[in-house]
Every structure is written in C-alpha cells, then in structure tokens.
Design a protein around this motif. Structure first.
Motif, short mmCIF file in Angstrom:
data_model
loop_
_atom_site.label_atom_id
_atom_site.label_comp_id
_atom_site.label_asym_id
_atom_site.label_seq_id
_atom_site.Cartn_x
_atom_site.Cartn_y
_atom_site.Cartn_z
N ALA A 1 0.81 -1.21 0.00
CA ALA A 1 0.00 0.00 0.00
C ALA A 1 0.85 1.26 0.00
O ALA A 1 0.43 2.29 -0.55
CB ALA A 1 -0.94 0.00 1.21
N SER A 2 2.01 1.21 0.61
CA SER A 2 2.89 2.38 0.62
C SER A 2 3.28 2.79 -0.79
O SER A 2 3.24 3.98 -1.14
CB SER A 2 4.15 2.07 1.45
N ARG B 1 0.16 4.35 -2.54
CA ARG B 1 -0.11 5.73 -2.12
C ARG B 1 0.85 6.71 -2.79
O ARG B 1 0.45 7.80 -3.21
CB ARG B 1 -0.01 5.85 -0.61
N GLU B 2 2.10 6.32 -2.91
CA GLU B 2 3.09 7.22 -3.51
C GLU B 2 2.78 7.47 -4.99
O GLU B 2 2.89 8.60 -5.48
CB GLU B 2 4.49 6.63 -3.34
N VAL C 1 -0.19 7.22 -6.48
CA VAL C 1 -1.42 8.00 -6.56
C VAL C 1 -1.13 9.48 -6.30
O VAL C 1 -1.64 10.37 -6.99
CB VAL C 1 -2.46 7.45 -5.56
N GLN C 2 -0.31 9.74 -5.31
CA GLN C 2 0.05 11.13 -5.02
C GLN C 2 0.78 11.77 -6.20
O GLN C 2 0.50 12.92 -6.56
CB GLN C 2 0.94 11.18 -3.77
N TRP D 1 -8.81 5.51 -7.15
CA TRP D 1 -7.53 5.34 -6.47
C TRP D 1 -7.68 4.85 -5.03
O TRP D 1 -6.93 3.98 -4.59
CB TRP D 1 -6.77 6.67 -6.45
N ALA D 2 -8.65 5.39 -4.32
CA ALA D 2 -8.82 5.02 -2.91
C ALA D 2 -9.06 3.52 -2.75
O ALA D 2 -8.56 2.90 -1.80
CB ALA D 2 -9.97 5.81 -2.28
N VAL E 1 -5.71 1.60 -3.31
CA VAL E 1 -4.85 1.70 -2.12
C VAL E 1 -5.40 0.84 -0.99
O VAL E 1 -4.65 0.13 -0.29
CB VAL E 1 -4.71 3.17 -1.68
N GLN E 2 -6.72 0.87 -0.79
CA GLN E 2 -7.32 0.09 0.29
C GLN E 2 -7.19 -1.41 0.03
O GLN E 2 -6.98 -2.19 0.97
CB GLN E 2 -8.79 0.48 0.44
N GLY F 1 -3.86 -2.42 0.95
CA GLY F 1 -3.79 -2.51 2.40
C GLY F 1 -4.30 -3.83 2.92
O GLY F 1 -3.74 -4.41 3.87
#
Length: 350
Positions: A120-121, A124-125, A127-128, A320-321, A324-325, A328
């Motif tokens: 997930a890390s 997130r990167e 997506v950002q 995206w959410a 990422v989830q 996770g």
C-alpha cells in the motif's frame, strides 16, 4: 473524487498513441484487445531484450520498439518518446512501482496491470504523484469492467437478492514449480496471494464492501512464496466472506454471492465470467449469458481512453482510494502469512 488534468494529449475523439511495457503473455493478450479499440494506435513497445521488443512490434504492428542498451532501459526510452500518450505496464509485480513512477514523471498516462504494486505504501506514492502531475492512473483489474460483473452489481444494488450476507470465491490451479518463473520468484512478487487473490477479493469487496477485519491462513514454500491461502473477511452484524487462492490445486473458480432473498453464482473463471446464475426468493434459477467478440480486456482499455479524453485522473469504476485500500488488505494478509518481499524494505525507510 476523479479530478481534471492537463497532462498528456486528451482531446475528445483524438487518437491516443499507446506504449506497452514488457512483452510477456499478458501483454500479448491485452494488446490483441487494444488493436480492436476505437481511437487507439499501437505505437511503441519496450522490453529488456532487443529481439523480444522487435518480435512483439512486428507481430502486433507497432511503429517503434525500445530495449535495454548502454543508453538506458527500454521503458525509459519509450517514456521519453513524445509521441506516446498512454502506457500499459505489464511487468512482474515487483517492478510496477519503479516503472509506473518513471512513466508518470515523464508525463504519461498509465494503466498498470494488477496487483497495482507490492504494498500500500507504493500505491499511495504513485497516486500522489499522478495527482501532482495531473495524469490519469488506473489499476488494470479487468474483472471490474466486464459486462457480467457490472450486471451482477446492478442486481445486488437493486435489492434483487436482498441483503448480501455471505460471499464465497476461489481461484486456483496446479502450477509446476519453477523458481525462474515469476509465479514462484519472490523477487518478482510471486505467490498465490498477489497473483490470484485479487479476483476473489474483487467479488467480495464489490458485494460487501471493505471488511472490518481479515484473517489469513496459508502455506509458504522453501523460497518464502505462498502456495495457497485462505482469507476470511469479517463484517458488522455477522456478514462474512471466505476466499481461497492456490498454486497447488484446481477449484471451480467461481464466486457465489448469497443474500437474504436469493443468490448469484458466476460462471468459471470468476475473473472473466460469461454467465451468471441468479436464484430468486422463490427458488427459481435463471441464467444470463454474456458474449464477447474480444477477450474481455477491451472494457478496461475503453474506460482508460474515455477517462483520458474526458480529462479525468481516475476512473469512477476503479478509483484510487479503492486500489490503495485493496493493497492494504493484501498487506494485512501478507503480515499474517509471514510473506515478505524486497520492496517492503523500501517502504519502511521512506
């Protein structure tokens, strides 16, 4: 919420030039569907090997091919080509983060094969970064875009089987052990969990949402790769999902969604079902069938092109959410299984 971006070419009706990163089996399959997509030009392909890149380009009609050489990696050369608008990343899982990041930094829209990243890390990167660069980015979970999947969700959301209380799904096949194959290679992100469990999870999350808790059991081989796993998802008020993925054994490869007023069972394989069995409260079973001219990847490709032309950074069908989830959830499962990859060390230090 999907955003509006200015990166890349994205005018309505304009042909999008596609680049393909890697030339393995999945790249061939997706490219055959891409060749059918309206407004798509098969422009460039990259591979570590010159022979593989040229053979792929010749087979599918790409105008350009790139490969690793002293001046740099093949994919970096592809990203530096200003004529490429959007890239499909088909490398092994462990390379997704590095390749997608390079594509975004070069200003390319990206469709990345599942699983999106190793953890997930990393997700997130990326997506950002896509948000900062105003670029489209999407995980290629093709099952989510298929007509059968969308029809099943339509039935569920309309209350056609009542309130969903239980989901069972499995995917497995006996894979011959080969430490050089990506399925068994820990350096490539090998194992049943990352390669197969995405599909049973996709059906469970689509029907029940993300769980309140997850319990994972499984077995790792001598290389530290999971050969089989079972995930139990826990929900408020007792709803549940039982999901299995395996590189040791074959199963029916279906998903069953059970509600208070009926159930839905997918055809096999659950990642590309061509039929649904639907049972109502009176016990009558009806079958709905879905016919495809192409293999089925065309739906995620069409959604990618639609979003880019509309100036969207993310698809409302694969936001995206949720990507990422989902990563996770897989992180939680890996922690319980004791399944670790080299990419995790980078996540700890950043």
């Amino acid at each position: 919420m999907a955003g509006t971006g200015s990166g890349g070419r994205a005018a309505d009706g304009q042909t999008l030039r596609w680049g393909i990163v890697a030339t393995g089996r999945i790249a061939h399959r997706v490219t055959r569907d891409l060749a059918r997509l309206e407004g798509a030009e098969l422009y460039a392909v990259s591979s570590r090997s010159e022979g593989s890149a040229r053979a792929f380009a010749e087979e599918h009609g790409f105008a350009a091919s790139y490969h690793d050489n002293p001046s740099g990696s093949g994919y970096q050369q592809l990203f530096e080509d200003p004529r490429v608008d959007v890239v499909y990343v088909a490398t092994p899982h462990a390379q997704h983060f590095e390749v997608v990041r390079a594509a975004l930094e070069a200003g390319k829209h990206v469709l990345c094969e599942k699983p999106f990243t190793i953890n997930a890390s990393e997700a997130r990167e990326l997506v950002q970064l896509a948000g900062e660069r105003s670029l489209f980015l999407m995980e290629a979970v093709w099952t989510r875009f298929l007509p059968a999947t969308r029809r099943a969700l339509e039935i569920i959301r309309s209350g056609g089987i009542g309130t969903v209380r239980w989901v069972q799904a499995d995917l497995g096949f006996p894979a011959a052990y080969d430490p050089a194959d990506r399925l068994w290679d820990p350096a490539a992100g090998g194992g049943a969990l990352l390669d197969l469990a995405v599909y049973p999870l996709t059906w469970a999350v689509a029907a029940l949402g993300f769980p309140a808790g997850l319990r994972a059991q499984g077995h790792l081989n001598q290389d530290g790769v999971d050969v089989q796993n079972t995930l139990a998802l826990e929900y408020p008020e007792g709803a549940a999902a039982q999901l299995t993925s395996s590189l040791q054994s074959a199963g029916p490869g279906t998903a069953t969604i059970s509600g208070t007023a009926g159930w839905i069972r997918t055809g096999s394989p659950l990642y590309n079902p061509r039929k649904l069995e639907i049972c109502g409260q009176d016990g009558t079973i009806r079958v709905e069938e879905f016919h495809e001219e192409a293999e089925g990847f065309i739906h995620e490709l069409r959604e990618t092109a639609r979003c880019i032309r509309a100036g969207l950074q993310e698809s409302p069908l694969m936001p995206w959410a949720e990507t990422v989830q989902m990563m996770g959830l897989l992180d939680q499962a890996r922690e319980q299984l004791g399944l670790h990859y080299a990419n995790d060390a980078r996540a700890v230090t950043t």
